[in-house]
Design a protein around this motif. Structure first.
Motif, PDB file in Angstrom:
ATOM      1  N   ARG A  70      -8.165  11.841 -63.049  1.00 49.56           N
ATOM      2  CA  ARG A  70      -8.017  13.266 -63.370  1.00 49.56           C
ATOM      3  C   ARG A  70      -9.118  14.054 -62.662  1.00 49.56           C
ATOM      4  O   ARG A  70     -10.265  13.606 -62.570  1.00 49.56           O
ATOM      5  CB  ARG A  70      -8.112  13.466 -64.883  1.00 49.56           C
ATOM      6  CG  ARG A  70      -7.908  14.901 -65.346  1.00 49.56           C
ATOM      7  CD  ARG A  70      -7.897  14.968 -66.863  1.00 49.56           C
ATOM      8  NE  ARG A  70      -6.709  14.308 -67.380  1.00 49.56           N
ATOM      9  CZ  ARG A  70      -5.542  14.913 -67.547  1.00 49.56           C
ATOM     10  NH1 ARG A  70      -5.405  16.187 -67.225  1.00 49.56           N
ATOM     11  NH2 ARG A  70      -4.514  14.254 -68.033  1.00 49.56           N
ATOM     12  N   LEU A  72     -10.722  18.275 -61.857  1.00 51.32           N
ATOM     13  CA  LEU A  72     -10.776  19.668 -62.276  1.00 51.32           C
ATOM     14  C   LEU A  72     -10.832  20.535 -61.028  1.00 51.32           C
ATOM     15  O   LEU A  72     -11.691  20.347 -60.166  1.00 51.32           O
ATOM     16  CB  LEU A  72     -12.012  19.912 -63.150  1.00 51.32           C
ATOM     17  CG  LEU A  72     -12.116  21.276 -63.835  1.00 51.32           C
ATOM     18  CD1 LEU A  72     -10.968  21.463 -64.829  1.00 51.32           C
ATOM     19  CD2 LEU A  72     -13.459  21.405 -64.546  1.00 51.32           C
ATOM     20  N   SER A 109      -6.583  21.400 -64.682  1.00 52.03           N
ATOM     21  CA  SER A 109      -6.842  19.983 -64.905  1.00 52.03           C
ATOM     22  C   SER A 109      -5.646  19.199 -64.374  1.00 52.03           C
ATOM     23  O   SER A 109      -4.523  19.394 -64.838  1.00 52.03           O
ATOM     24  CB  SER A 109      -7.045  19.706 -66.397  1.00 52.03           C
ATOM     25  OG  SER A 109      -7.194  18.321 -66.638  1.00 52.03           O
TER      26      SER A 109
END
Length: 207
Positions: A70, A72, A109
């Motif tokens: 993941r 940002l 995100s």
């Protein structure tokens, strides 16, 4: 008139500017080693790797591809990014598994699959015996399906396969029910989506 200042910290920011500024500070000062380059739809920007799926959590959700990492990002850097898109993270192709903004729609995100591997597949249309060799990008996962003969759902192997449009020579696009041979495994195409110059196929082993 001169802009108001916030106790020696420079001009006061608008509320919509706080989150992008925080992301920039996170990237440059607090987590510089986690900075990577994300590319999508002709756009490129630095993003911050913020984690992967926690241990002990169930990575599988129906027919969705499993999440591996993941990051940002700033939402303004990737206005077209959404689940199911194909992206490049530091030169490695991945499929977006989730894309969520904050309430102010300032940050994004982005969850992504494991790296897609370059493979040579053999593709066959129903009712024909002729197989077309095609270069693809593929990632393997599992899909959870109900099993009427068992108490618990049954995991089955599945692949998400990206076929470049420019390398597709059939007169019609890939279709549900097509067959392919990948890494010695016989697969059936269960879904087809056309995105970012690729056909994104969900293919399942067996029947």
């Amino acid at each position: 008139s001169a802009p108001k200042r916030a106790r020696g910290n420079g001009p006061m920011r608008k509320p919509s500017e706080y989150l992008p500024a925080a992301v920039a500070g996170l990237r440059s000062r607090l987590m510089p080693d986690c900075s990577e380059t994300l590319r999508h739809a002709g756009r490129s920007a630095e993003v911050t790797r913020v984690g992967s799926l926690s241990r002990g959590e169930d990575a599988m959700a129906g027919a969705d591809v499993n999440e591996d990492v993941r990051v940002l990002a700033l939402a303004s850097d990737f206005p077209e990014l959404e689940k199911g898109r194909l992206v490049s993270l530091s030169g490695k192709w991945r499929i977006v598994t989730s894309a969520r903004t904050d309430p102010a729609a300032a940050t994004l995100s982005v969850g992504m699959s494991a790296e897609l591997e370059k493979c040579r597949a053999s593709y066959r249309r129903p009712g024909t015996k002729i197989a077309q060799p095609v270069d693809v990008l593929a990632v393997e996962g599992e899909v959870i399906e109900p099993n009427g003969e068992a108490f618990a759902p049954t995991p089955r192997r599945q692949w998400h396969v990206a076929v470049p449009e420019e390398g597709w020579y059939e007169p019609t696009e890939p279709q549900v029910g097509d067959r392919m041979e990948l890494d010695g495994t016989s697969l059936r195409v269960a879904s087809v989506a056309k995105r970012d110059g690729f056909f994104i196929l969900e293919a399942r082993a067996g029947r």
